[in-house]
Scaffold this active site. Structure first.
Site, mmCIF file in Angstrom:
data_model
loop_
_atom_site.group_PDB
_atom_site.id
_atom_site.type_symbol
_atom_site.label_atom_id
_atom_site.label_comp_id
_atom_site.label_asym_id
_atom_site.label_seq_id
_atom_site.Cartn_x
_atom_site.Cartn_y
_atom_site.Cartn_z
ATOM 1 N N GLU A 95 -45.087 -8.302 -68.672
ATOM 2 C CA GLU A 95 -43.846 -8.899 -68.211
ATOM 3 C C GLU A 95 -44.121 -9.641 -66.905
ATOM 4 O O GLU A 95 -44.632 -9.056 -65.947
ATOM 5 C CB GLU A 95 -42.773 -7.835 -67.978
ATOM 6 C CG GLU A 95 -42.271 -7.192 -69.255
ATOM 7 C CD GLU A 95 -41.139 -6.211 -68.992
ATOM 8 O OE1 GLU A 95 -40.553 -6.253 -67.882
ATOM 9 O OE2 GLU A 95 -40.839 -5.402 -69.870
ATOM 10 N N ASP A 98 -32.676 -4.469 -59.912
ATOM 11 C CA ASP A 98 -33.957 -4.034 -59.353
ATOM 12 C C ASP A 98 -33.792 -3.216 -58.079
ATOM 13 O O ASP A 98 -32.920 -3.482 -57.258
ATOM 14 C CB ASP A 98 -34.849 -5.248 -59.081
ATOM 15 C CG ASP A 98 -35.274 -5.934 -60.364
ATOM 16 O OD1 ASP A 98 -35.729 -5.223 -61.257
ATOM 17 O OD2 ASP A 98 -35.126 -7.162 -60.458
#
Length: 266
Positions: A52, A63
């Site tokens: 990724e 995040d």
């Protein structure tokens, strides 16, 4: 071969080895573009099955502090969507053969132009996309662009998803289905959720694609445990932390990925 078929072939190969796929995440442009490319090359050579590639964004809502820090530094260093596509192309040129998935938020993609972004990502060697804040109901333009190139558009499912939501998202995702192991943001955790087994089991009943689990996986033991439940294990924050702690980032990345890969082979 690239796109959905490349991803499917990779999961099939990994399954033939009786293990889960290792899917590291790393932020493009961190700590700087040249170092990032060398780190990604080390990750690719150390046993990653898919990779990724994080596209930095100024407001990464899903995040935690580690990835927020890395994206902030990448943006301060001048990373743009165009630079992310350039790094993807350069990683391919350096010999990375794994499926590459660009993971980022929808705002930069929309600003760049959805069709333009998908077209140029395909030309750069990307196999698909993970867009955490893009639900299937709002993804028609990107889905159409991905279908034109047979690229994957991977959707996420949270453990709080009701059965009807699981069935819907599982029916829309391509490449694989990304299961968020816990409610909250990304980041290394000391332990895995107690109900992760049940969550993976109920999603498997609905999924036609492989299922991969991310968020909170930080050690080889945790990776092994998740690998016993799912088709793929996604690790990001703990990898970035390992790089940050070392005076030799490439070696640290390679050793960390290698340990995870060994744990999945047990």
């Amino acid at each position: 071969m690239n796109g959905i078929n490349h991803i499917a072939e990779t999961f099939s190969h990994v399954r033939s080895q009786n293990r889960a796929a290792l899917i590291p995440y790393f932020t493009l442009g961190y700590p700087d573009p040249d170092a990032c490319l060398s780190i990604l090359e080390a990750i690719a050579n150390a046993g990653a099955d898919l990779i990724e590639l994080g596209v930095p964004f100024s407001d990464p809502l899903a995040d935690g502090p580690t990835i927020q820090r890395s994206t902030h530094r990448a943006l301060e260093g001048g990373m743009t969507v165009q630079h992310c596509l350039d790094l993807t192309r350069q990683l391919r040129a350096r010999g990375a053969t794994q499926p590459l998935l660009l993971m980022g938020y929808y705002n930069p993609i929309l600003a760049y132009g959805v069709s333009r972004f998908v077209n140029e990502a395909a030309a750069a060697g990307a196999d698909g996309f993970i867009v955490p804040d893009l639900p299937p109901e709002e993804a028609q333009e990107m889905q159409i662009a991905c279908e034109q190139h047979q690229l994957a558009l991977v959707y996420l499912l949270a453990p709080t998803s009701p059965p009807e939501r699981v069935a819907f998202v599982a029916g829309q995702t391509t490449g694989f289905l990304y299961l968020v192991s816990l409610t909250g943001v990304t980041g290394a955790r000391d332990s895995l959720p107690a109900d992760l087994d049940a969550f993976v089991s109920r999603v498997r009943d609905q999924a036609a694609t492989p299922v991969a689990v991310g968020f909170g996986i930080s050690t080889p033991a945790q990776a092994r445990a998740v690998g016993g439940l799912a088709d793929g294990v996604i690790v990001g924050s703990a990898l970035i932390n390992a790089v940050d702690r070392s005076s030799d980032p490439c070696l640290a990345a390679a050793e960390f990925v290698s340990r995870l890969r060994e744990a999945l082979a047990v």
